[in-house]
Design a protein around this motif. Sequence first.
Motif, mmCIF file in Angstrom:
data_model
loop_
_atom_site.group_PDB
_atom_site.id
_atom_site.type_symbol
_atom_site.label_atom_id
_atom_site.label_comp_id
_atom_site.label_asym_id
_atom_site.label_seq_id
_atom_site.Cartn_x
_atom_site.Cartn_y
_atom_site.Cartn_z
ATOM 1 N N LEU A 57 -14.025 16.536 -2.995
ATOM 2 C CA LEU A 57 -13.226 16.961 -3.541
ATOM 3 C C LEU A 57 -12.155 16.917 -4.868
ATOM 4 N N SER A 58 -12.433 18.132 -5.838
ATOM 5 C CA SER A 58 -11.057 17.410 -6.668
ATOM 6 C C SER A 58 -9.755 18.564 -6.403
ATOM 7 N N GLY A 59 -8.092 18.365 -7.292
ATOM 8 C CA GLY A 59 -7.425 18.970 -5.885
ATOM 9 C C GLY A 59 -7.264 20.477 -6.069
ATOM 10 N N HIS A 60 -8.487 21.382 -7.416
ATOM 11 C CA HIS A 60 -8.990 22.453 -7.596
ATOM 12 C C HIS A 60 -9.536 23.099 -6.402
ATOM 13 N N ASP A 61 -10.486 22.362 -6.233
ATOM 14 C CA ASP A 61 -12.035 22.373 -5.162
ATOM 15 C C ASP A 61 -11.588 22.190 -3.728
ATOM 16 N N THR A 62 -10.287 21.273 -3.696
ATOM 17 C CA THR A 62 -9.200 21.561 -2.129
ATOM 18 C C THR A 62 -8.523 23.361 -2.078
ATOM 19 N N PHE A 63 -8.302 23.166 -3.341
ATOM 20 C CA PHE A 63 -7.275 24.444 -3.325
ATOM 21 C C PHE A 63 -7.443 25.717 -3.563
ATOM 22 N N GLU A 64 -9.162 25.894 -4.001
ATOM 23 C CA GLU A 64 -9.814 27.139 -3.665
ATOM 24 C C GLU A 64 -10.198 27.391 -1.874
ATOM 25 N N VAL A 65 -10.797 26.270 -1.476
ATOM 26 C CA VAL A 65 -10.892 25.839 0.046
ATOM 27 C C VAL A 65 -9.920 27.134 0.700
ATOM 28 N N GLY A 66 -8.664 26.112 0.300
ATOM 29 C CA GLY A 66 -7.207 26.682 0.924
ATOM 30 C C GLY A 66 -6.932 28.160 1.105
ATOM 31 N N ARG A 67 -6.913 28.120 -0.703
ATOM 32 C CA ARG A 67 -6.929 29.998 -0.834
ATOM 33 C C ARG A 67 -8.121 30.823 -0.244
ATOM 34 N N ALA A 68 -9.308 30.446 0.357
ATOM 35 C CA ALA A 68 -9.831 31.334 0.851
ATOM 36 C C ALA A 68 -9.929 32.056 2.383
ATOM 37 N N ALA A 69 -9.283 30.346 2.756
ATOM 38 C CA ALA A 69 -8.205 30.791 3.968
ATOM 39 C C ALA A 69 -7.196 31.540 4.725
ATOM 40 N N TYR A 70 -6.157 31.400 3.340
ATOM 41 C CA TYR A 70 -5.218 32.669 2.813
ATOM 42 C C TYR A 70 -5.912 33.798 3.152
ATOM 43 N N ASN A 71 -6.395 34.256 2.241
ATOM 44 C CA ASN A 71 -7.123 35.423 2.023
ATOM 45 C C ASN A 71 -7.966 35.977 3.202
ATOM 46 N N GLN A 72 -8.622 35.263 4.043
ATOM 47 C CA GLN A 72 -8.993 35.745 5.368
ATOM 48 C C GLN A 72 -7.317 36.112 6.345
ATOM 49 N N LYS A 73 -6.041 35.482 6.196
ATOM 50 C CA LYS A 73 -5.221 35.453 6.983
ATOM 51 C C LYS A 73 -5.242 34.310 7.697
ATOM 52 N N ASP A 74 -5.760 33.403 7.154
ATOM 53 C CA ASP A 74 -6.056 32.488 8.466
ATOM 54 C C ASP A 74 -5.305 30.823 7.238
ATOM 55 N N TYR A 75 -4.008 31.046 8.124
ATOM 56 C CA TYR A 75 -3.228 30.073 7.477
ATOM 57 C C TYR A 75 -2.585 28.923 8.626
ATOM 58 N N TYR A 76 -3.398 29.187 9.585
ATOM 59 C CA TYR A 76 -4.043 27.053 10.037
ATOM 60 C C TYR A 76 -4.637 26.339 9.339
ATOM 61 N N HIS A 77 -5.368 26.822 8.102
ATOM 62 C CA HIS A 77 -6.455 26.190 7.884
ATOM 63 C C HIS A 77 -5.509 25.988 6.517
ATOM 64 N N CYS A 78 -5.435 27.342 5.973
ATOM 65 C CA CYS A 78 -4.942 27.252 4.674
ATOM 66 C C CYS A 78 -3.281 26.116 4.011
ATOM 67 N N LEU A 79 -2.427 25.895 5.441
ATOM 68 C CA LEU A 79 -1.606 24.759 5.479
ATOM 69 C C LEU A 79 -2.495 23.366 5.016
#
Length: 426
Positions: free
Chosen positions: A163-185
């Motif tokens: 995954l590129s940096g942006h690919d990885t970022f999008e996974v983290g952002r999806a977690a953030y939008n679910q209020k899943d800060y554990y995975h977002c971090l």
Amino acid sequence: MRTVAIVCLLAALADADLFTAIADLQHMLGAEKDVTTVIDQYIAAERARLDDLRRYAHEYVHRNAHAEAVGPEFVTNPINAYLLIKRLTSEWKKVENIMLNNKATTFLKNITDNRVRSEVKFPGEEDLSGAAIALLRLQDTYKLDTLDLSNGIIGGEKVSNKLSGHDTFEVGRAAYNQKDYYHCLMWMQVALNKIENESPPTVEESEILEYLAYSLYQQGNVRRALSLTKRLAKIAPNHPRAKGNVKWYEDMLQGKDMVGDLPPIVNKRVEFDGIVERDAYEALCRGEIPPVEEKWKNKLRCYLKRDKPFLKIAPIKVEILRFDPLAVLFKNVISDSEIEVIKELASPKLKRATVQNSKTGELEHATYRISKSAWLKGDLDPVIDRVNRRIEDFTGLNQATSEELQVANYGLGGHYDPHFDFARVN
């Protein structure tokens, strides 16, 4: 012959979503190939258009060089004057038309029309988010390392592209939008590491820092959140929230623990669903808990079931998996040809599975059930009727009063959380 597990699940028809069924994703492979073809055709058309423009440009350069060589007297020649005016009026309009005649709209319409004709669904934002959340679910269930997963490595084996940096970022952002800060971090930290080796970076560092800082704060790492936010304010001085967030974190700390080394990162997985069986079923998925207790192992057995007239001719293989509660596996109960008929009948009927809201009684989509289902009536095809009669023979259950045969197709990270399989009336 194949083995089939028989389960009874409450479900109903709902709108379709791509990430909830592998069958739809398989259709997308052909759609992506069509898109590639259209892009190649568009590039060829644009290349021809740009070649025309280049030809006009060369002519202008040649004519202008001749005019400059003649000097101001060039326009005193009425023919030259006419040609100059013509070049800057009618010929220039041709140039304008060529420059404006970008065929992108036409080719994009072709893609859209092909999608409509072929009935191939294209993913939306919900599908992207669902695909990202699926990665997180699989990561938790099988305890996969974030960096390994982002590099396409599972269980020490390379199974996919990085995954590129942006690919990885999008996974983290999806977690953030679910209020899943554990995975977002975790995913934002990996994204930050990845862009250090990208030139140019596929996502701006400032974008990552804001999500990462807030996730650190939500997980109790206020000093680290402050440190990253200060960096954000430095590299993006016009950021609309950075300076305000610095003050917010400073006020929160009230001058305490503001100096010295940063404390270790705390990042505890938080469960919101209240499923007490989650750890147990995830451990089962990983093979950490044997499905059979040691005390039952010597008592488990396999046998041929022959207690019905038809089964005396075609007995069913039965394996006892456990006694308390009783769980048995019926083997080789459906043929390959029957499977293909059922798949063909079910595919056009697949709809996103729903659950019943325990308070309202309404059917709704839920994140804890990611799949599509189809219900097949017994009179739809002789194969369905035959399979239903066979199920009645080897289970002893009356199929006349049972639900219709259900076919389920699970999607990305498809699952159904542990649940009571009965309706409850409040």
